[in-house]
Design a protein around this motif. Sequence first.
Motif, PDB file in Angstrom:
ATOM      1  N   PHE A 110       0.847  -1.190   0.000  1.00 19.93           N
ATOM      2  CA  PHE A 110       0.000   0.000   0.000  1.00 19.93           C
ATOM      3  C   PHE A 110       0.884   1.242   0.000  1.00 19.93           C
ATOM      4  O   PHE A 110       1.689   1.424   0.913  1.00 19.93           O
ATOM      5  N   ILE A 111       0.745   2.050  -1.018  1.00 24.51           N
ATOM      6  CA  ILE A 111       1.403   3.357  -1.020  1.00 24.51           C
ATOM      7  C   ILE A 111       0.328   4.349  -0.604  1.00 24.51           C
ATOM      8  O   ILE A 111      -0.689   4.504  -1.292  1.00 24.51           O
ATOM      9  N   THR A 112       0.517   4.982   0.543  1.00 23.80           N
ATOM     10  CA  THR A 112      -0.554   5.819   1.098  1.00 23.80           C
ATOM     11  C   THR A 112      -0.141   7.287   1.094  1.00 23.80           C
ATOM     12  O   THR A 112       1.015   7.613   1.398  1.00 23.80           O
ATOM     13  N   GLU A 113      -1.073   8.142   0.756  1.00 23.57           N
ATOM     14  CA  GLU A 113      -0.734   9.567   0.672  1.00 23.57           C
ATOM     15  C   GLU A 113      -0.254  10.088   2.022  1.00 23.57           C
ATOM     16  O   GLU A 113       0.688  10.853   2.101  1.00 23.57           O
ATOM     17  N   LYS A 114      -0.934   9.641   3.080  1.00 24.70           N
ATOM     18  CA  LYS A 114      -0.508  10.070   4.416  1.00 24.70           C
ATOM     19  C   LYS A 114       0.204   8.926   5.123  1.00 24.70           C
ATOM     20  O   LYS A 114       0.155   7.787   4.673  1.00 24.70           O
ATOM     21  N   ASP A 115       0.827   9.252   6.246  1.00 27.78           N
ATOM     22  CA  ASP A 115       1.521   8.231   7.032  1.00 27.78           C
ATOM     23  C   ASP A 115       0.482   7.493   7.877  1.00 27.78           C
ATOM     24  O   ASP A 115       0.330   7.756   9.068  1.00 27.78           O
ATOM     25  N   VAL A 116      -0.198   6.537   7.251  1.00 25.65           N
ATOM     26  CA  VAL A 116      -1.331   5.861   7.894  1.00 25.65           C
ATOM     27  C   VAL A 116      -0.942   5.226   9.229  1.00 25.65           C
ATOM     28  O   VAL A 116      -1.714   5.224  10.175  1.00 25.65           O
ATOM     29  N   LEU A 117       0.264   4.683   9.289  1.00 23.22           N
ATOM     30  CA  LEU A 117       0.672   3.997  10.524  1.00 23.22           C
ATOM     31  C   LEU A 117       1.334   4.962  11.526  1.00 23.22           C
ATOM     32  O   LEU A 117       1.736   4.568  12.624  1.00 23.22           O
ATOM     33  N   LYS A 118       1.454   6.207  11.127  1.00 28.38           N
ATOM     34  CA  LYS A 118       1.691   7.352  12.015  1.00 28.38           C
ATOM     35  C   LYS A 118       2.977   7.344  12.842  1.00 28.38           C
ATOM     36  O   LYS A 118       3.025   7.941  13.922  1.00 28.38           O
ATOM     37  N   PRO A 132       9.663   5.639   6.676  1.00 33.09           N
ATOM     38  CA  PRO A 132       9.395   5.704   5.226  1.00 33.09           C
ATOM     39  C   PRO A 132       8.616   4.475   4.763  1.00 33.09           C
ATOM     40  O   PRO A 132       7.810   4.554   3.847  1.00 33.09           O
ATOM     41  N   ILE A 133       8.845   3.363   5.430  1.00 31.03           N
ATOM     42  CA  ILE A 133       8.253   2.112   4.993  1.00 31.03           C
ATOM     43  C   ILE A 133       8.006   1.230   6.218  1.00 31.03           C
ATOM     44  O   ILE A 133       8.748   1.296   7.197  1.00 31.03           O
ATOM     45  N   TYR A 134       6.923   0.486   6.171  1.00 31.19           N
ATOM     46  CA  TYR A 134       6.570  -0.404   7.278  1.00 31.19           C
ATOM     47  C   TYR A 134       6.425  -1.818   6.726  1.00 31.19           C
ATOM     48  O   TYR A 134       5.694  -2.028   5.753  1.00 31.19           O
ATOM     49  N   HIS A 135       7.119  -2.753   7.329  1.00 28.76           N
ATOM     50  CA  HIS A 135       7.014  -4.161   6.915  1.00 28.76           C
ATOM     51  C   HIS A 135       6.123  -4.898   7.897  1.00 28.76           C
ATOM     52  O   HIS A 135       6.401  -4.886   9.107  1.00 28.76           O
ATOM     53  N   ILE A 194       3.142  -7.911   3.801  1.00 30.52           N
ATOM     54  CA  ILE A 194       2.385  -6.676   3.609  1.00 30.52           C
ATOM     55  C   ILE A 194       3.352  -5.518   3.849  1.00 30.52           C
ATOM     56  O   ILE A 194       4.144  -5.557   4.795  1.00 30.52           O
ATOM     57  N   ILE A 195       3.303  -4.537   2.980  1.00 36.21           N
ATOM     58  CA  ILE A 195       4.203  -3.387   3.118  1.00 36.21           C
ATOM     59  C   ILE A 195       3.394  -2.100   2.975  1.00 36.21           C
ATOM     60  O   ILE A 195       2.561  -1.984   2.075  1.00 36.21           O
ATOM     61  N   PHE A 196       3.601  -1.175   3.895  1.00 36.24           N
ATOM     62  CA  PHE A 196       3.001   0.152   3.777  1.00 36.24           C
ATOM     63  C   PHE A 196       4.103   1.153   3.466  1.00 36.24           C
ATOM     64  O   PHE A 196       5.092   1.208   4.195  1.00 36.24           O
ATOM     65  N   VAL A 197       3.925   1.913   2.411  1.00 35.40           N
ATOM     66  CA  VAL A 197       4.897   2.957   2.073  1.00 35.40           C
ATOM     67  C   VAL A 197       4.265   4.307   2.397  1.00 35.40           C
ATOM     68  O   VAL A 197       3.137   4.585   2.003  1.00 35.40           O
ATOM     69  N   ASN A 198       5.013   5.102   3.148  1.00 30.32           N
ATOM     70  CA  ASN A 198       4.522   6.383   3.644  1.00 30.32           C
ATOM     71  C   ASN A 198       4.716   7.481   2.592  1.00 30.32           C
ATOM     72  O   ASN A 198       5.831   7.971   2.393  1.00 30.32           O
ATOM     73  N   GLY A 199       3.633   7.873   1.941  1.00 29.35           N
ATOM     74  CA  GLY A 199       3.691   8.862   0.866  1.00 29.35           C
ATOM     75  C   GLY A 199       4.046  10.256   1.339  1.00 29.35           C
ATOM     76  O   GLY A 199       4.380  11.128   0.537  1.00 29.35           O
ATOM     77  N   GLU A 223       8.832  -2.464  12.162  1.00 34.07           N
ATOM     78  CA  GLU A 223       9.524  -1.226  12.523  1.00 34.07           C
ATOM     79  C   GLU A 223       9.117  -0.717  13.914  1.00 34.07           C
ATOM     80  O   GLU A 223       9.928  -0.098  14.603  1.00 34.07           O
ATOM     81  N   THR A 224       7.868  -0.946  14.299  1.00 29.32           N
ATOM     82  CA  THR A 224       7.381  -0.371  15.552  1.00 29.32           C
ATOM     83  C   THR A 224       7.131  -1.432  16.612  1.00 29.32           C
ATOM     84  O   THR A 224       6.853  -1.112  17.766  1.00 29.32           O
TER      85      THR A 224
END
Lengths: 280, 280
Positions: A135-143, A147-150, A168-173, B157-158
Amino acid sequence: MMLGGKFLTDRIDGCLYEDLDRLKRFRLMDDDFMSKVFDHNTEATQLLLSIILERNDLTVHSVEVQKEFQAVVGHSVKFDVFATDENGKPYDIEIQRADRGASPQRARYNNSVLDTYMLEKGKDYKDLQETYVIFITEKDVLKKGFPIYHIERKILETDELFDDGSHIIFVNGQYNNQDNPIGKLMHDFRCTDAEDMYYGQLADKVKYYKETKGGCNAMCKMMEDMRKEAAEAAAKEAAMEKATETAMNMLKDNISPEKVALYCGLSLEEVEKIKAENNL
Amino acid sequence: MMLGGKFLTDRIDGCLYEDLDRLKRFRLMDDDFMSKVFDHNTEATQLLLSIILERNDLTVHSVEVQKEFQAVVGHSVKFDVFATDENGKPYDIEIQRADRGASPQRARYNNSVLDTYMLEKGKDYKDLQETYVIFITEKDVLKKGFPIYHIERKILETDELFDDGSHIIFVNGQYNNQDNPIGKLMHDFRCTDAEDMYYGQLADKVKYYKETKGGCNAMCKMMEDMRKEAAEAAAKEAAMEKATETAMNMLKDNISPEKVALYCGLSLEEVEKIKAENNL
């Protein structure tokens, strides 16, 4: 309504002025635009995945956008970008502007639906491919400012990875440190102008869709089609609502379901259902 | 072959002596026996889940055994015990004697298939139910001596839980500390004799299937049916292998595919496939 001296129904080379204006503001962070840029674009997808996964040995084999996967019961999913690599490993890449679109449940569900396409009959579970949901998210969803969450399954008691091959990977847009590749990539995702972008593999197609006649036409056609589809769906729904309302009025006045069906262009089953649901 | 002075084909009350002997050695750790004991047994399933999940507010609503779930493509799964609670949350309970049957990939796949049944059309992802996949394994598959292992997705990461509602639990069947409920439960799963068991909710049905005429008959019939099914499958496979072998011999001797199909009872497509695959 006026905009820059032109009526909004005015067209330039077949494109609505309004859509051309909208196109100028598009960024890769907008999923419709991103889908166009990445459609069958193995080069851009390979760049994206190589940066996000920190790999330089990855070869993207196929890329499809807005690819639909059906779940067994009911809810299907549509992946913004669906890629496979040279080993057949699948990658789902999602662009999310709204935080709520990037919920843990959705990431989990995408992963699950993908999994159920990945194991052929008669194959052993050990042959189940690794899957990636990004997921490339416009905001830092995981707050937390990373830069990136694994996200991986772990055994809580031992703090070890479960190693089930599901990633699952979240990229902080929002990430804005342009000293590293992820920062540069997210910068490019926020750009409205190809000139400002770091990565030529992305800028080329962005430039094409924003600055050439063929590209602009394709994008504007897509926007018109989307509006048309939305309008058709709304019209269909409104007509059905109106028919239901009319049918109820007639049923209340003791007109037979057969006649109501005939007048309203509904099936007898539909009328009987309306009757039953409203105790008429 | 003799056993206790009786031929193995001898029957007591319709049961093969050999099967009765086998039945005596059955434990809940044997999946076929466990399935019988838990079939539609909400009381036993509620006990099991309450202990494993450390909850005393759980009401099991339905229990089915050997319940098949189809994946979209190819590989289906059969859950040893499939239960739902009063809120419709699903629980898959698997008994695994062999370590390889309890691989992370299998747990992941069961979870995924379950997920794809859980979200109705038009529902939001937030409505996706929590799911539980529980493996009770004869040995300590995860090898760290814990009675129970909780597997959850975490943000590396967290170090926070991802909280996606997908739960995998491994219960160590080797665990032998009978001062706590899990230890007592696993003890009961290893028992061959209902008399030795702690939990009456489990012992009752075990007693029924091992010590009453009706129960023994049901178990022995199940064993005979299973053997029959296995024999039929093996016979079918052997016949097909023989036909293929014969067809190859004939094709090598330049007999026409049409005749080979006729002689071997194969379709022409099958013969052509054999021909192509073996370069004949």
